[in-house]
Design a protein around this motif. Structure first.
Motif, mmCIF file in Angstrom:
data_model
loop_
_atom_site.group_PDB
_atom_site.id
_atom_site.type_symbol
_atom_site.label_atom_id
_atom_site.label_comp_id
_atom_site.label_asym_id
_atom_site.label_seq_id
_atom_site.Cartn_x
_atom_site.Cartn_y
_atom_site.Cartn_z
ATOM 1 N N ALA A 134 0.852 -1.271 -0.024
ATOM 2 C CA ALA A 134 -0.026 -0.116 0.065
ATOM 3 C C ALA A 134 0.885 1.262 0.052
ATOM 4 C CB ALA A 134 -0.950 -0.082 1.180
ATOM 5 N N GLY A 135 0.460 2.256 -0.664
ATOM 6 C CA GLY A 135 1.205 3.580 -0.840
ATOM 7 C C GLY A 135 0.198 4.678 -0.986
ATOM 8 N N LEU A 170 -4.912 6.397 -1.199
ATOM 9 C CA LEU A 170 -4.262 4.939 -0.733
ATOM 10 C C LEU A 170 -4.361 4.208 -1.850
ATOM 11 C CD1 LEU A 170 -2.807 3.548 1.330
ATOM 12 C CD2 LEU A 170 -5.100 2.685 2.204
ATOM 13 N N CYS A 171 -3.448 3.605 -2.428
ATOM 14 C CA CYS A 171 -3.211 2.731 -3.574
ATOM 15 C C CYS A 171 -2.698 1.285 -3.403
ATOM 16 C CB CYS A 171 -2.602 3.463 -4.688
ATOM 17 S SG CYS A 171 -3.071 5.091 -5.431
ATOM 18 N N PHE A 183 9.342 5.412 -0.505
ATOM 19 C CA PHE A 183 8.808 5.624 -1.728
ATOM 20 C C PHE A 183 8.915 4.391 -2.679
ATOM 21 C CE2 PHE A 183 9.864 9.977 -0.658
ATOM 22 C CZ PHE A 183 8.729 10.561 -0.583
ATOM 23 N N LEU A 184 7.948 3.847 -3.144
ATOM 24 C CA LEU A 184 7.739 2.642 -3.990
ATOM 25 C C LEU A 184 7.847 3.325 -5.663
ATOM 26 C CD1 LEU A 184 4.846 0.939 -2.025
ATOM 27 C CD2 LEU A 184 7.321 0.537 -1.955
ATOM 28 N N TYR A 185 8.718 2.653 -6.513
ATOM 29 C CA TYR A 185 8.625 3.271 -7.643
ATOM 30 C C TYR A 185 8.183 2.074 -8.610
ATOM 31 C CZ TYR A 185 11.506 6.970 -5.905
ATOM 32 O OH TYR A 185 11.735 8.075 -4.984
ATOM 33 N N THR A 186 7.241 2.467 -9.385
ATOM 34 C CA THR A 186 6.453 1.484 -10.434
ATOM 35 C C THR A 186 7.054 2.101 -11.588
ATOM 36 O OG1 THR A 186 4.434 2.264 -10.678
ATOM 37 C CG2 THR A 186 4.863 0.818 -9.078
ATOM 38 N N PRO A 187 6.916 1.393 -12.854
ATOM 39 C CA PRO A 187 7.229 2.216 -14.196
ATOM 40 C C PRO A 187 6.205 3.211 -14.312
ATOM 41 C CG PRO A 187 6.711 -0.468 -14.442
ATOM 42 C CD PRO A 187 6.473 0.086 -13.201
ATOM 43 N N LEU A 216 4.621 5.782 -5.288
ATOM 44 C CA LEU A 216 3.679 5.756 -4.057
ATOM 45 C C LEU A 216 4.746 5.922 -3.040
ATOM 46 C CD1 LEU A 216 1.833 2.545 -4.882
ATOM 47 C CD2 LEU A 216 1.082 4.778 -5.347
ATOM 48 N N GLU A 217 3.944 6.668 -2.021
ATOM 49 C CA GLU A 217 4.726 6.955 -0.635
ATOM 50 C C GLU A 217 4.122 5.686 0.469
ATOM 51 O OE1 GLU A 217 5.758 10.473 3.033
ATOM 52 O OE2 GLU A 217 4.467 10.765 1.120
ATOM 53 N N SER A 218 5.157 4.976 0.820
ATOM 54 C CA SER A 218 4.789 4.098 1.651
ATOM 55 C C SER A 218 4.771 4.226 3.190
ATOM 56 C CB SER A 218 5.795 2.828 1.554
ATOM 57 O OG SER A 218 5.604 1.769 2.485
ATOM 58 N N GLY A 219 3.850 3.677 3.799
ATOM 59 C CA GLY A 219 3.976 3.969 5.473
ATOM 60 C C GLY A 219 5.153 3.396 6.183
ATOM 61 N N LEU A 220 5.403 2.268 5.463
ATOM 62 C CA LEU A 220 6.607 1.574 6.084
ATOM 63 C C LEU A 220 7.974 1.963 5.808
ATOM 64 C CD1 LEU A 220 5.235 -2.139 4.819
ATOM 65 C CD2 LEU A 220 4.777 -0.975 6.933
ATOM 66 N N SER A 221 9.019 1.837 7.039
ATOM 67 C CA SER A 221 10.302 2.074 6.710
ATOM 68 C C SER A 221 10.801 1.072 5.810
ATOM 69 C CB SER A 221 11.050 1.958 7.985
ATOM 70 O OG SER A 221 11.055 0.449 8.560
ATOM 71 N N LEU A 222 12.195 1.263 5.172
ATOM 72 C CA LEU A 222 12.727 0.427 4.553
ATOM 73 C C LEU A 222 13.004 -0.915 5.164
ATOM 74 C CD1 LEU A 222 13.563 0.783 1.575
ATOM 75 C CD2 LEU A 222 15.937 1.187 2.020
#
Length: 145
Positions: free
Chosen positions: A42-43, A49-50, A68-72, A76-82
């Motif tokens: 989720a991000g 929220l996607c 951040f999660l990068y797709t093509p 998306l900004e994630s709520g989780l830490s790396l």
């Protein structure tokens, strides 16, 4: 191992059946791959929220304490830490590339040595990322070098 695929237009989703004399490491890997296919992250994007399948994510990166999660086609900004993402994605194709980045090896088209024992990774969208020398040996090991 024998593989057969059967198309059935009356089905609404993919159905996987495994016939085997004994559950061994090969069967477990097939099961894991099937489970991974259904994993989502989720991000937030533009206030929404996607959900995105992990196989769509090229890489995850922490910038200014946000992950951040990068797709093509989107970020998306994630709520989780790396570290939390790394733990969640432990049995997948994701591997640490730098202290701030996880890379999805399923999207790496090529790699080559870079300065100071680092690696340059070319992603299937044409983007290039640099893996630090600290994590380069683990990447090489994961891909069989």
């Amino acid at each position: 191992m024998k593989l057969s695929v059967q198309e059935d237009e009356s089905l609404h989703d993919i159905e996987v059946s495994i016939l085997c004399p004994k559950v061994d490491h090969r069967v477990r890997r097939i099961i894991e791959a099937t489970e991974i296919e259904n994993m989502k992250l989720a991000g937030m994007s533009e206030g929404y929220l996607c959900m995105v399948g992990i196989n769509e994510v090229l890489y995850a990166e922490t910038v200014d304490s946000s992950t951040f999660l990068y797709t093509p086609d989107k970020v998306l900004e994630s709520g989780l830490s790396l570290a939390e993402l790394e733990s969640y994605l432990e049995s997948t194709e994701f591997v640490r590339a730098t202290r701030q980045m996880l890379i999805n090896l399923a999207h790496v088209q090529g790699l080559r040595p870079y300065l100071n024992a680092r690696l340059e990774l070319m992603l299937d969208n044409g983007e290039r990322v640099i893996a630090s020398r600290q994590f380069s040996p683990a990447i090489k090991k994961r891909i069989g070098l």
